[in-house]
Write an enzyme that holds these catalytic residues in place. Structure first.
Site, PDB file in Angstrom:
ATOM      1  N   HIS A 194     -51.326 -36.103  -0.444  1.00  0.00           N
ATOM      2  CA  HIS A 194     -52.142 -35.287  -2.060  1.00  0.00           C
ATOM      3  C   HIS A 194     -52.252 -34.043  -2.400  1.00  0.00           C
ATOM      4  O   HIS A 194     -51.514 -34.103  -3.896  1.00  0.00           O
ATOM      5  CB  HIS A 194     -53.223 -36.325  -1.640  1.00  0.00           C
ATOM      6  CG  HIS A 194     -53.787 -35.732  -2.949  1.00  0.00           C
ATOM      7  ND1 HIS A 194     -54.979 -34.220  -3.254  1.00  0.00           N
ATOM      8  CD2 HIS A 194     -53.733 -36.318  -4.340  1.00  0.00           C
ATOM      9  CE1 HIS A 194     -55.268 -34.441  -4.250  1.00  0.00           C
ATOM     10  NE2 HIS A 194     -55.145 -36.025  -5.470  1.00  0.00           N
ATOM     11  N   GLU A 436     -26.078 -46.764   4.139  1.00  0.00           N
ATOM     12  CA  GLU A 436     -26.122 -45.683   5.006  1.00  0.00           C
ATOM     13  C   GLU A 436     -26.348 -46.164   6.715  1.00  0.00           C
ATOM     14  O   GLU A 436     -26.752 -45.160   7.128  1.00  0.00           O
ATOM     15  CB  GLU A 436     -27.608 -45.582   4.735  1.00  0.00           C
ATOM     16  CG  GLU A 436     -28.372 -47.044   4.032  1.00  0.00           C
ATOM     17  CD  GLU A 436     -30.108 -46.718   4.006  1.00  0.00           C
ATOM     18  OE1 GLU A 436     -31.388 -45.474   3.773  1.00  0.00           O
ATOM     19  OE2 GLU A 436     -31.092 -47.768   4.284  1.00  0.00           O
ATOM     20  N   ASP A 460     -29.132 -41.095   5.703  1.00  0.00           N
ATOM     21  CA  ASP A 460     -29.484 -41.910   6.835  1.00  0.00           C
ATOM     22  C   ASP A 460     -28.402 -41.988   7.853  1.00  0.00           C
ATOM     23  O   ASP A 460     -27.984 -42.348   8.752  1.00  0.00           O
ATOM     24  CB  ASP A 460     -29.890 -43.974   6.924  1.00  0.00           C
ATOM     25  CG  ASP A 460     -31.327 -43.394   7.500  1.00  0.00           C
ATOM     26  OD1 ASP A 460     -32.187 -43.059   7.981  1.00  0.00           O
ATOM     27  OD2 ASP A 460     -32.340 -43.950   5.802  1.00  0.00           O
ATOM     28  N   CYS A 507     -28.003 -41.601  -3.181  1.00  0.00           N
ATOM     29  CA  CYS A 507     -29.877 -41.185  -3.770  1.00  0.00           C
ATOM     30  C   CYS A 507     -29.741 -40.068  -2.163  1.00  0.00           C
ATOM     31  O   CYS A 507     -31.391 -40.166  -2.121  1.00  0.00           O
ATOM     32  CB  CYS A 507     -30.925 -42.531  -3.928  1.00  0.00           C
ATOM     33  SG  CYS A 507     -31.081 -43.102  -2.472  1.00  0.00           S
TER      34      CYS A 507
HETATM   35  C1  PEP Z   1     -31.452 -42.096   2.318  1.00  0.00           C
HETATM   36  O1  PEP Z   1     -31.243 -42.749   3.556  1.00  0.00           O
HETATM   37  O2  PEP Z   1     -30.425 -41.330   2.479  1.00  0.00           O
HETATM   38  C2  PEP Z   1     -32.485 -42.604   1.281  1.00  0.00           C
HETATM   39  C3  PEP Z   1     -32.225 -42.583   0.858  1.00  0.00           C
HETATM   40  O3  PEP Z   1     -33.337 -43.284   2.024  1.00  0.00           O
HETATM   41  P1  PEP Z   1     -34.925 -42.490   3.479  1.00  0.00           P
HETATM   42  O4  PEP Z   1     -34.789 -41.393   2.998  1.00  0.00           O
HETATM   43  O5  PEP Z   1     -36.112 -43.728   2.831  1.00  0.00           O
HETATM   44  O6  PEP Z   1     -34.249 -43.959   4.862  1.00  0.00           O
HETATM   45 MG    MG Z   2     -32.552 -44.209   4.587  1.00  0.00          MG
END
Ligand code: PEP
Ligand code: MG
Length: 583
Positions: A194, A436, A460, A507
């Site tokens: 938080h 991933e 990942d 992402c």
């Molecule tokens: C990733 O693995 O790149 C991803 C965006 O998911 P997380 O970081 O939540 O595993």
């Molecule tokens: Mg991931």
């Protein structure tokens, strides 16, 4: 005076040079026994009830202010505090002790809450452990009201300071005079605590997880907080101060300049448009996403909706959360990732056994495909929320086409269930797979036939492709986003996806580095999704280059033999184009 440098977890960027203020909270709940006259018992009980009423009024006031300042979702934290004040057992226990021990309300109250602390802290459950902090926070406030003490020091700061604390509770941060706090550093907390979120929403530099800092700094010490790199410098010399003054100035110039890009697209100089979206864990981050010029949510990590609670979120609750969030970001896309439990994320309401290799274990889609009830509850909620047309869905940790087909078959079952109940959903809801796992990247030509888009989860993908545990500091030097294997895998995914005419996003955190963002654009990604605070830098980098230049960089980068060479090459190239962005 000796200059000292400490490191913590950077959670909100920027540089501040200022004076330290060590915030030590009154932690003692031991109030000595004072005997009162029997005839004073009714007055003491009335005094206790009055303190409860005043504490309640204060909390309602804080909740209201906070709701105006940073959104209702944050202010709901105080609902737990109100519930504690309404707990009849607690109130009756205190009144009984005032009577039987003929003692003061504060002594009686201190005995009761200490009993609560002991009981709660013995339970091995993260959710209940966190409730101890709520009880402590509300007890502190009630004791202040019983004593008539001066309130929270943070409300009465006389000058601008850098706040250093072991921890900052929601009450502390809600009542602190935000005009006077230039930055803060805490000993505990993680990037999604938080406190960290508050730092980001106030846009002041903040560092968490800096063990032992309250013992190393004194109130009045001159300090520098570098929230971008998680560095705290105590007693800096003149030279360091001058250096950081320049950085502070540069940072504020850059922030002003970047802010001007807010409403402009992430488009190369020759017109190639990239969707620049953001990753979020909580829907109350959406206002910040919009104020930083994001064009959507590329990854909503739904597992946070399941955390810090004893029960699972119901279909109805999830439906409302998803629909509201999608509405807030509309018309931009809102991509919901189904539950990615496991790895380093655990949920107390689901009894998942600890494993030897949790990152290789029963996590994410593997968990959902066997716990179909939990999965369906989420899928139905997503489908119902998909009447909000900007909503899309993606599955994490896909390792083979069978999993993808299985997940889609369950989704179809959910559609039939909703149809039979005459509940509406978007029949054309776009479905994506996160890429991933190396096996998914290598077979992306097969997977691409089953979905509408891919989102490369590089966090990942790097850990699995390079066999580097993403949370192990000892081998962090091996975690190389620019490793040739990673670039080749990404290139393969993009080529395979485009052949099937689907769009490809990324992402993972690697896209947050402006030079790597340009490299990914050159490799052909259509979308990048990163933290909103870093997004303006990536936007500036993309707007500073032509697509041709990005493609050239990508083409050259693919020829190097080591990740280090790639990194040096792209850094040098980008430094020439936008020197203020590249470190
Ligand atoms: C990733 O693995 O790149 C991803 C965006 O998911 P997380 O970081 O939540 O595993
Ligand atoms: Mg991931």
């Amino acid at each position: 005076m000796k200059t000292e440098e400490l490191k913590g977890i950077p959670v909100s960027p920027g540089v501040t040079i200022g004076t330290a203020f060590i915030f030590h909270r009154q932690e003692s709940f031991t109030i000595p026994y004072v005997k009162i006259k029997k005839s004073d018992i009714p007055t003491e009980i009335a005094h206790f009830e009055d303190a409860i009423t005043r504490t309640r009024a204060e909390i309602l006031g804080i909740r209201k202010n906070l709701s105006v300042q940073i959104g209702r979702e944050h202010s709901d934290i105080f609902n737990a505090h109100l519930l504690i004040l309404e707990d009849r057992t607690l109130i009756e226990d205190v009144i009984a002790l005032i009577k039987t021990k003929t003692t003061t309300a504060d002594h009686a109250f201190s005995l009761v809450v200490q009993r609560y602390f002991r009981a709660f802290s013995q339970i091995n459950d993260e959710y209940l452990k966190e409730r101890v902090d709520d009880i402590k926070d509300v007890s502190r406030r009630l004791l202040h009201n019983l004593h008539g003490d001066k309130k929270n020091q943070l409300e009465n700061l006389s000058e601008k300071v850098v706040l250093i604390a072991h921890d900052l509770s929601p009450s502390d941060t809600a009542t602190m005079d935000k005009e006077k706090v230039l930055a803060f550093v805490t000993e505990v907390g993680g990037p999604t605590s938080h406190t960290a979120i508050l730092g980001r929403s106030l846009e002041i530099p903040a560092i968490v997880g800096m063990a032992g800092v309250t013992g190393r700094v004194k109130t009045g010490d001159p300090i520098i907080v570098d929230g971008t790199h998680g560095v705290l410098i105590i007693n800096p010399d003149r030279k360091l101060i001058q250096e950081y003054e320049k950085q502070e100035e540069r940072y504020s110039e850059l922030t002003t300049e970047l802010h001007k890009l807010k409403d402009l697209p992430a488009e190369t100089t020759d017109g190639k448009k990239i969707t620049l979206a953001s990753n979020i864990e909580f829907d109350d981050e959406i206002s910040s996403v919009l104020s930083h010029g994001s064009e959507g949510i590329g990854l909503y990590r739904t597992e946070y909706l399941y955390m810090n609670r004893q029960d699972l979120p119901t279909e109805e609750e999830q439906y409302r959360a998803y629909k509201n969030a999608a509405k807030k970001i509309a018309p931009h896309p809102f991509i919901i990732r189904t539950l990615d439990l496991g790895g380093d994320k655990f949920i107390s309401s689901l009894d998942v056994p600890r494993e030897m290799n949790p990152f290789l274990g029963w996590r994410a889609i593997r968990f959902c495909l066997t716990q179909v009830d939990v999965f369906k509850e989420q899928l139905r909620a997503v489908l119902r929320a998909s009447t909000q047309k900007n909503l899309k869905l993606m599955y994490p940790m896909i390792s083979n086409v069978h999993e993808l087909r299985h997940a889609n078959a369950i989704l179809e079952e959910c559609k039939l269930e909703l149809k039979s109940k005459k509940q509406r959903f978007n029949p054309d809801l776009e479905i994506g797979a996160m890429i991933e796992i190396p096996s998914a990247a290598v077979t992306s030509d097969i997977l691409a036939k089953e979905v509408d888009f891919f989102s490369i989860g590089s966090n990942d993908l790097i850990q699995y492709a390079l066999a580097v545990d993403r949370v192990n500091e000892k081998i962090a030097y091996l975690y190389e986003p620019t490793h040739p294997a990673i670039l080749r895998l990404i290139q393969q995914v993009i080529q395979n996806g485009h052949k099937q005419k689907i769009w490809i996003g990324c992402c993972g955190e690697m896209a947050a580095d402006p030079a790597i963002a340009v490299l990914l654009v050159g490799l052909g990604v259509d979308e990048l999704s990163i933290s909103p605070f870093i997004l303006p830098k990536a936007k500036k980098a993309i707007r500073s280059v032509s697509y041709e230049f990005a493609q050239e960089i990508a083409g050259e980068a693919l020829k190097f033999e080591t990740g280090k060479e790639v990194r040096e090459f792209i850094t040098a190239k980008m430094k020439r184009v936008c020197p203020d962005l590249i470190e």
